[in-house]
Design a protein around this motif. Sequence first.
Motif, mmCIF file in Angstrom:
data_model
loop_
_atom_site.group_PDB
_atom_site.id
_atom_site.type_symbol
_atom_site.label_atom_id
_atom_site.label_comp_id
_atom_site.label_asym_id
_atom_site.label_seq_id
_atom_site.Cartn_x
_atom_site.Cartn_y
_atom_site.Cartn_z
ATOM 1 N N ARG A 103 6.591 8.705 -6.801
ATOM 2 C CA ARG A 103 7.249 7.597 -7.498
ATOM 3 C C ARG A 103 6.525 7.362 -8.816
ATOM 4 O O ARG A 103 5.304 7.473 -8.884
ATOM 5 C CB ARG A 103 7.214 6.322 -6.651
ATOM 6 C CG ARG A 103 7.946 5.162 -7.336
ATOM 7 C CD ARG A 103 7.927 3.893 -6.525
ATOM 8 N NE ARG A 103 8.824 4.022 -5.389
ATOM 9 C CZ ARG A 103 8.951 3.110 -4.449
ATOM 10 N NH1 ARG A 103 8.230 2.001 -4.498
ATOM 11 N NH2 ARG A 103 9.763 3.284 -3.441
ATOM 12 N N GLU A 104 7.288 7.029 -9.829
ATOM 13 C CA GLU A 104 6.714 6.728 -11.130
ATOM 14 C C GLU A 104 6.027 5.354 -11.070
ATOM 15 O O GLU A 104 6.625 4.384 -10.618
ATOM 16 C CB GLU A 104 7.821 6.699 -12.186
ATOM 17 C CG GLU A 104 7.363 7.189 -13.528
ATOM 18 C CD GLU A 104 8.521 7.367 -14.480
ATOM 19 O OE1 GLU A 104 8.589 6.585 -15.442
ATOM 20 O OE2 GLU A 104 9.336 8.265 -14.246
ATOM 21 N N ALA A 105 4.794 5.303 -11.532
ATOM 22 C CA ALA A 105 4.024 4.064 -11.475
ATOM 23 C C ALA A 105 4.510 3.048 -12.505
ATOM 24 O O ALA A 105 4.972 3.422 -13.585
ATOM 25 C CB ALA A 105 2.542 4.364 -11.702
ATOM 26 N N ARG A 106 4.376 1.790 -12.162
ATOM 27 C CA ARG A 106 4.707 0.715 -13.097
ATOM 28 C C ARG A 106 3.713 0.726 -14.258
ATOM 29 O O ARG A 106 2.543 1.056 -14.105
ATOM 30 C CB ARG A 106 4.635 -0.642 -12.401
ATOM 31 C CG ARG A 106 5.736 -0.869 -11.421
ATOM 32 C CD ARG A 106 5.654 -2.257 -10.880
ATOM 33 N NE ARG A 106 6.756 -2.494 -9.950
ATOM 34 C CZ ARG A 106 6.934 -3.632 -9.330
ATOM 35 N NH1 ARG A 106 6.118 -4.638 -9.518
ATOM 36 N NH2 ARG A 106 7.952 -3.766 -8.501
ATOM 37 N N GLU B 295 0.829 -1.208 0.000
ATOM 38 C CA GLU B 295 0.000 0.000 0.000
ATOM 39 C C GLU B 295 0.862 1.255 0.000
ATOM 40 O O GLU B 295 0.471 2.284 -0.554
ATOM 41 C CB GLU B 295 -0.985 0.006 1.159
ATOM 42 C CG GLU B 295 -0.381 0.198 2.522
ATOM 43 C CD GLU B 295 -1.407 0.170 3.628
ATOM 44 O OE1 GLU B 295 -2.204 1.123 3.743
ATOM 45 O OE2 GLU B 295 -1.402 -0.813 4.383
ATOM 46 N N SER B 296 2.059 1.175 0.593
ATOM 47 C CA SER B 296 2.948 2.342 0.599
ATOM 48 C C SER B 296 3.380 2.711 -0.824
ATOM 49 O O SER B 296 3.555 3.887 -1.134
ATOM 50 C CB SER B 296 4.167 2.088 1.482
ATOM 51 O OG SER B 296 4.907 0.978 1.018
ATOM 52 N N THR B 297 3.539 1.710 -1.681
ATOM 53 C CA THR B 297 3.904 1.972 -3.074
ATOM 54 C C THR B 297 2.759 2.671 -3.797
ATOM 55 O O THR B 297 2.978 3.631 -4.537
ATOM 56 C CB THR B 297 4.269 0.656 -3.786
ATOM 57 O OG1 THR B 297 5.339 0.036 -3.073
ATOM 58 C CG2 THR B 297 4.683 0.906 -5.228
ATOM 59 N N ILE B 298 1.535 2.204 -3.562
ATOM 60 C CA ILE B 298 0.359 2.845 -4.177
ATOM 61 C C ILE B 298 0.249 4.282 -3.679
ATOM 62 O O ILE B 298 -0.046 5.199 -4.451
ATOM 63 C CB ILE B 298 -0.934 2.049 -3.883
ATOM 64 C CG1 ILE B 298 -0.835 0.617 -4.438
ATOM 65 C CG2 ILE B 298 -2.159 2.771 -4.442
ATOM 66 C CD1 ILE B 298 -0.598 0.527 -5.934
ATOM 67 N N CYS B 299 0.515 4.500 -2.407
ATOM 68 C CA CYS B 299 0.492 5.848 -1.844
ATOM 69 C C CYS B 299 1.508 6.739 -2.558
ATOM 70 O O CYS B 299 1.199 7.887 -2.904
ATOM 71 C CB CYS B 299 0.787 5.793 -0.346
ATOM 72 S SG CYS B 299 0.757 7.405 0.459
#
Length: 72
Positions: free
Chosen positions: A40-43, A29-33
């Motif tokens: 951060r650039e999304a995958r 969830e921290s990555t989605i945040c």
Amino acid sequence: MKIQTLITDTRKRLHETQKEFGKRFGLDESTICLYESGDREARYKVIEFCFDFLENWIECPRCKGEGWVKKE
């Protein structure tokens, strides 16, 4: 539309938390945040999913905003 807005809108339309949305892609969830804040650039697979969802799915008229169906 900014990518972070695209991700946030898609997640909210699915009525998912950041944790639930991240689980779809094997992400925390921290990555989605970080994606949603633009830190951060999304995958690509996340961006592709969001574009596909918004382009090819519509709200189910019988579900009162709680469900989605594929456009025909």
